[in-house]
Design a protein around this motif. Structure first.
Motif, short mmCIF file in Angstrom:
data_model
loop_
_atom_site.label_atom_id
_atom_site.label_comp_id
_atom_site.label_asym_id
_atom_site.label_seq_id
_atom_site.Cartn_x
_atom_site.Cartn_y
_atom_site.Cartn_z
N ILE A 1 2.72 19.00 -60.77
CA ILE A 1 4.30 19.34 -61.63
C ILE A 1 4.10 18.51 -62.51
O ILE A 1 3.10 17.83 -63.07
N ALA A 2 5.08 18.89 -63.33
CA ALA A 2 4.62 18.76 -65.19
C ALA A 2 3.81 18.49 -65.93
O ALA A 2 3.51 17.44 -66.24
N GLN A 3 2.76 19.54 -65.39
CA GLN A 3 1.55 19.86 -66.33
C GLN A 3 0.03 18.84 -65.65
O GLN A 3 -0.85 18.21 -66.35
N HIS A 4 0.69 18.55 -64.46
CA HIS A 4 -0.11 17.45 -63.31
C HIS A 4 -0.95 17.66 -62.24
O HIS A 4 0.30 18.50 -61.86
N LEU A 5 -1.62 17.64 -62.58
CA LEU A 5 -1.52 18.66 -61.40
C LEU A 5 -2.42 16.88 -60.09
O LEU A 5 -2.63 16.43 -60.12
N TYR A 6 -1.58 16.98 -58.62
CA TYR A 6 -2.00 16.41 -57.14
C TYR A 6 -2.24 16.90 -56.39
O TYR A 6 -2.58 17.96 -55.63
N VAL A 7 -3.73 16.47 -56.68
CA VAL A 7 -5.00 16.89 -55.82
C VAL A 7 -5.68 16.30 -54.42
O VAL A 7 -5.34 15.17 -54.59
N ASN B 1 -8.25 11.51 -47.83
CA ASN B 1 -7.76 9.55 -47.74
C ASN B 1 -6.54 9.10 -49.35
O ASN B 1 -6.30 8.20 -49.40
N ASP B 2 -6.49 10.08 -50.14
CA ASP B 2 -5.80 9.67 -51.26
C ASP B 2 -5.48 11.06 -52.01
O ASP B 2 -5.98 12.00 -51.58
N ILE B 3 -4.61 10.89 -52.98
CA ILE B 3 -3.40 11.40 -53.92
C ILE B 3 -5.02 11.37 -55.33
O ILE B 3 -4.04 10.54 -56.12
N HIS C 1 -7.35 18.43 -68.15
CA HIS C 1 -8.31 18.36 -68.82
C HIS C 1 -9.29 17.62 -67.47
O HIS C 1 -10.79 17.43 -67.50
N GLY C 2 -8.83 17.46 -66.48
CA GLY C 2 -9.56 16.84 -65.51
C GLY C 2 -9.94 15.71 -65.10
O GLY C 2 -9.73 14.29 -64.40
N ASN C 3 -8.55 14.77 -66.23
CA ASN C 3 -8.80 13.04 -66.50
C ASN C 3 -7.76 12.52 -65.29
O ASN C 3 -6.17 13.41 -64.79
N ILE C 4 -8.33 11.61 -64.36
CA ILE C 4 -7.66 11.03 -63.39
C ILE C 4 -6.74 9.67 -64.65
O ILE C 4 -6.72 9.08 -64.52
N LEU C 5 -5.30 9.99 -63.30
CA LEU C 5 -4.14 9.29 -64.57
C LEU C 5 -3.52 8.44 -63.16
O LEU C 5 -3.69 7.48 -64.01
N LYS C 6 -3.88 8.91 -61.80
CA LYS C 6 -3.85 7.42 -61.27
C LYS C 6 -3.97 7.99 -60.03
O LYS C 6 -4.29 9.50 -59.04
N THR C 7 -4.11 7.38 -58.54
CA THR C 7 -4.81 6.93 -56.98
C THR C 7 -3.23 7.08 -56.95
O THR C 7 -3.05 5.61 -56.11
N ILE C 8 -2.90 7.96 -55.50
CA ILE C 8 -2.19 7.84 -54.31
C ILE C 8 -2.64 6.92 -52.83
O ILE C 8 -3.47 8.46 -52.71
N ILE C 9 -2.76 6.40 -52.66
CA ILE C 9 -4.00 6.11 -51.15
C ILE C 9 -3.03 6.48 -50.39
O ILE C 9 -1.37 7.00 -50.23
N THR D 1 -6.44 12.01 -41.59
CA THR D 1 -7.87 11.91 -41.29
C THR D 1 -7.85 14.00 -41.50
O THR D 1 -8.64 13.64 -41.80
N SER D 2 -7.28 14.93 -41.50
CA SER D 2 -7.72 16.13 -41.32
C SER D 2 -6.39 17.06 -41.33
O SER D 2 -4.93 16.85 -40.98
N PHE D 3 -7.21 18.40 -42.18
CA PHE D 3 -5.86 19.48 -42.36
C PHE D 3 -5.02 18.63 -43.45
O PHE D 3 -3.68 19.14 -42.38
N PRO D 4 -4.33 18.23 -44.53
CA PRO D 4 -3.74 17.69 -44.74
C PRO D 4 -3.00 18.72 -45.79
O PRO D 4 -3.85 18.97 -46.19
N SER D 5 -1.52 18.92 -45.78
CA SER D 5 -1.47 19.99 -47.31
C SER D 5 0.06 18.74 -47.41
O SER D 5 0.02 18.18 -47.35
N ILE D 6 0.63 19.57 -49.24
CA ILE D 6 1.33 18.33 -49.71
C ILE D 6 1.91 19.66 -50.52
O ILE D 6 2.13 20.74 -50.48
N ALA D 7 2.95 19.93 -50.83
CA ALA D 7 4.08 20.11 -51.70
C ALA D 7 5.13 18.64 -52.03
O ALA D 7 4.60 18.25 -52.05
N VAL D 8 6.32 19.64 -52.95
CA VAL D 8 6.62 18.76 -53.72
C VAL D 8 8.69 19.58 -53.80
O VAL D 8 8.98 20.25 -53.81
#
Length: 208
Positions: free
Chosen positions: A95-101, A105-107, A113-121, A125-132
């Motif tokens: 999203i806008a040159q940021h990676l939501y990984v 148990n968190d994003i 460059h791999g710098n952590i900008l934020k953590t979303i809890i 527990t298993s097989f999660p997937s994500i879309a935007v």
């Protein structure tokens, strides 16, 4: 899969540990690249010619990385730089040159460059997937164990939830250009609104 350079699909091929580029106009593979890893998890488009793929290697030590790849206008693929995540990555979107990984148990929100900008809890527990969403304002997450789908803002506020007996163990999700949400589950492929209300079942899976 992810669209890149308008006419190509970048496909993560876990069985062969490769990423393939398919020309949607001809249905042919234009190029592929072999990856030195044990698992290829997912692929996402960052910008017009750049994609990121998530990888896991078991030896010599567990390593979880994101690899940038560039796809040329002719469909040729080449390696870029590696971003080390240190944790298993189930899915990733840009999203806008940021990676939501997405971890279990968190994003983690990373820059390129791999710098952590934020953590979303988000306690999955298993097989999660994500879309935007197309406007880049809503993240959609599947919860395999609780058979549910959630929509949340980039500030981690949950805005919508779908959970019903008809949705069983979801483990894949995407959003189209109009904002409709599509979820793959044991029961079939479900179409939801942007507010996570049921529209229809597109296909039903036969019982085992």
């Amino acid at each position: 899969m992810s669209v890149v350079q308008r006419h190509y699909l970048a496909v993560a091929d876990d069985n062969n540990k490769t990423v393939k580029i398919i020309d949607t106009r001809t249905g042919r593979v234009t190029s592929e690249i072999s990856l030195d890893c044990d698992s290829v998890w997912s692929v996402t488009n960052v910008k017009g010619d750049q994609i990121v793929v998530s990888l896991t290697s078991f030896e010599p030590d567990f390593q979880h990385n994101l690899l940038t790849l560039t796809v040329s206008a002719s469909g040729a693929i080449s390696k870029g730089h590696v971003i080390t995540t240190r944790r298993l990555t189930y899915d990733v979107v840009a999203i806008a040159q940021h990676l939501y990984v997405l971890h279990n148990n968190d994003i983690k929100v990373l820059d390129m460059h791999g710098n952590i900008l934020k953590t979303i809890i988000c306690d999955y527990t298993s097989f999660p997937s994500i879309a935007v969403s197309p406007d880049k304002k809503t993240i959609y997450l599947t919860d395999y164990d609780n058979s549910s789908v959630q929509g949340m803002t980039l500030e981690d506020k949950v805005t919508a939830t779908y959970k019903g007996k008809d949705l069983k163990r979801p483990r894949g999700i995407t959003v189209d250009n109009e904002g409709f949400v599509y979820v793959r589950s044991d029961g079939g492929i479900y179409q939801l609104t942007k507010n996570c209300t049921m529209i229809q079942v597109l296909t039903r899976m036969a019982p085992p």
